[in-house]
Design a protein around this motif. Structure first.
Motif, short mmCIF file in Angstrom:
data_model
loop_
_atom_site.label_atom_id
_atom_site.label_comp_id
_atom_site.label_asym_id
_atom_site.label_seq_id
_atom_site.Cartn_x
_atom_site.Cartn_y
_atom_site.Cartn_z
N ALA A 44 -6.66 2.88 -2.74
CA ALA A 44 -6.83 1.76 -3.68
C ALA A 44 -7.72 2.31 -4.88
N ALA A 45 -8.95 2.95 -4.29
CA ALA A 45 -10.02 3.50 -5.05
C ALA A 45 -9.60 4.65 -6.10
N ALA A 46 -8.74 5.23 -5.62
CA ALA A 46 -8.20 6.60 -6.43
C ALA A 46 -7.17 6.07 -7.24
N GLY A 47 -6.73 5.13 -7.62
CA GLY A 47 -6.08 4.51 -8.53
C GLY A 47 -4.46 4.41 -8.21
N HIS A 48 -4.00 4.55 -7.06
CA HIS A 48 -2.53 4.34 -6.78
C HIS A 48 -2.38 3.10 -6.69
N GLU A 49 -0.99 3.19 -6.60
CA GLU A 49 -0.28 1.72 -6.59
C GLU A 49 -0.13 1.55 -5.08
N ILE A 50 -0.30 0.38 -4.64
CA ILE A 50 -0.28 0.01 -3.35
C ILE A 50 1.21 -0.90 -3.17
N ALA A 51 2.09 -0.89 -2.30
CA ALA A 51 3.28 -1.31 -2.10
C ALA A 51 3.40 -1.82 -0.89
N ASN A 52 4.38 -2.76 -0.32
CA ASN A 52 4.66 -3.34 0.84
C ASN A 52 5.80 -2.52 1.51
N HIS A 53 5.64 -2.09 2.88
CA HIS A 53 6.31 -1.40 3.56
C HIS A 53 6.96 -2.19 5.10
N SER A 54 6.83 -3.68 4.75
CA SER A 54 6.76 -4.53 5.96
C SER A 54 5.81 -4.57 6.84
N PHE A 55 5.75 -5.37 7.90
CA PHE A 55 4.63 -5.57 8.73
C PHE A 55 4.75 -4.93 10.13
N HIS A 56 5.95 -5.00 10.61
CA HIS A 56 6.08 -4.28 11.90
C HIS A 56 6.81 -2.87 12.05
N HIS A 57 7.54 -2.60 10.38
CA HIS A 57 8.03 -1.50 10.42
C HIS A 57 9.36 -1.41 11.33
N ASP A 58 10.18 -2.45 11.64
CA ASP A 58 10.91 -2.42 12.24
C ASP A 58 12.39 -2.01 11.49
#
Ligand SMILES: [Zn+2]
Length: 335
Positions: free
Chosen positions: A82-96
């Motif tokens: 996050a500090a390097a300025g990249h976008e943070i997106a969601n890849h699910s919680f359990h990765h099922d």
């Protein structure tokens, strides 16, 4: 040296993203013991990836797994992203990878839990989502829309999915039940017919932008970095020529590619002994980074590369996109 904002803007755009799959999620999908303690390589792979991206002045999208964000041991690495300025997106919680079999309530809980853990770890609320193992369902898309997401990025239009699944079954030991759960893993044959260009899913509660992972135009063969690394295990010149051909075909057909990365693209069997079974892990980590350097240079030479959220915003400012019905072969199970 030009700043990114000074770049000539008539070049075609492209996007770049990385699914931050951790060591435990590969072990879990493979059916290996020991994943339950969530072994992690984020501490040493994240700085390696950030350094590589920085060398090419790239800002990209990181799809983060909620379970990783929920563990204190991973938080320093995630904060660095996050500090390097990249976008943070969601890849699910359990990765099922069988998320498409979840009920509406399960999907809502899964996406909300991942979001909460990611916000707690990074301070950023994700607006993009990619399903684990490219799992997708109408329920998932409608849940994303209801939660205010800007885009989904879970389609992978290739005919090679069933082949990848056959390879994977051949190399793992599963019971009949485990095989059934994994039946749609890596997609079905009809996935190969889906659009390579962005479009909108038509849903009960509105429209949601879909940004497909780009495969080779016409042939629909994959060219994400893991596949190129696998080819490079046989011949580096052939692998790079294949990648350049894919980029050339994209330009010829007016496709703005969305290229997909994984941590294993920068890790060798010498780095993570537990994952030596994985394709492409015969290469050393140092060699993979050198190969990735070449491929990134090719990518930025021809395209203005953006994180997916910024690419989505540029699309929305342009022409209206085609709409498609959100119909999938695998309906969610009844509760
Ligand atoms: Zn993943």
């Amino acid at each position: 040296m030009m700043a990114p904002s000074d770049r000539v803007s008539d070049r075609p755009k492209a996007s770049l993203s990385l699914d931050l799959d951790n060591q435990w999620s590969y072990m879990k999908t493979h059916g290996d013991e020991g994943w339950q303690s969530f072994p992690s390589y984020l501490d040493f792979v994240v700085p390696r990836i950030l350094e590589l991206l920085d060398r090419h002045k790239l800002r990209i999208t990181f799809f983060i797994v909620g379970q990783d964000a929920a563990l204190e041991k991973n938080r320093a690495a995630l904060r660095m992203i996050a500090a390097a300025g990249h976008e943070i997106a969601n890849h699910s919680f359990h990765h099922d990878p069988w998320l498409h079999l979840y009920s509406r309530e399960q999907v809502a809980a899964e996406i909300a839990a991942a979001e909460a853990a990611i916000v707690a770890a990074t301070g950023i609320t994700p607006t993009g989502f990619r399903g684990p193992g490219f799992s997708i369902s109408r329920t998932v898309l409608e849940t994303l829309k209801a939660r205010g997401y800007q885009y989904d990025a879970s389609t992978f239009p290739t005919f090679l999915g069933p082949l990848a699944r056959a390879y994977y079954f051949f190399h793992a030991n599963f019971s009949k039940e485990e095989r059934e759960k994994r039946a749609a893993l890596y997609g079905t044959l009809s996935d190969g017919l889906r659009s390579l260009k962005p479009y909108e899913w038509r849903l009960e509660n509105g429209a949601l932008l879909e940004l497909p992972v780009t495969t080779m135009p016409v042939l629909r063969a994959p060219f994400h970095l893991s596949y190129i690394m696998y080819l490079a295990g046989y011949s580096r010149p052939v692998a790079r020529a294949y990648f350049k051909t894919a980029l050339r075909l994209c330009r010829l057909r007016g496709i703005e590619p969305s290229l997909l990365l994984h941590p294993l693209d920068y890790l060798g069997g010498d780095d993570v002994d537990a994952l030596r079974f994985f394709p492409g892990m015969g290469l050393a980590g140092r060699d993979k980074v050198a190969i990735a350097d070449d491929l990134f240079a090719d990518y930025v030479a021809h395209f203005d590369v953006l994180p997916m959220g910024e690419y989505a915003q540029a699309l929305k400012a342009g022409r209206a996109l085609p709409q498609r019905a959100a119909e999938f072969r695998h309906a969610a199970m009844a509760t």
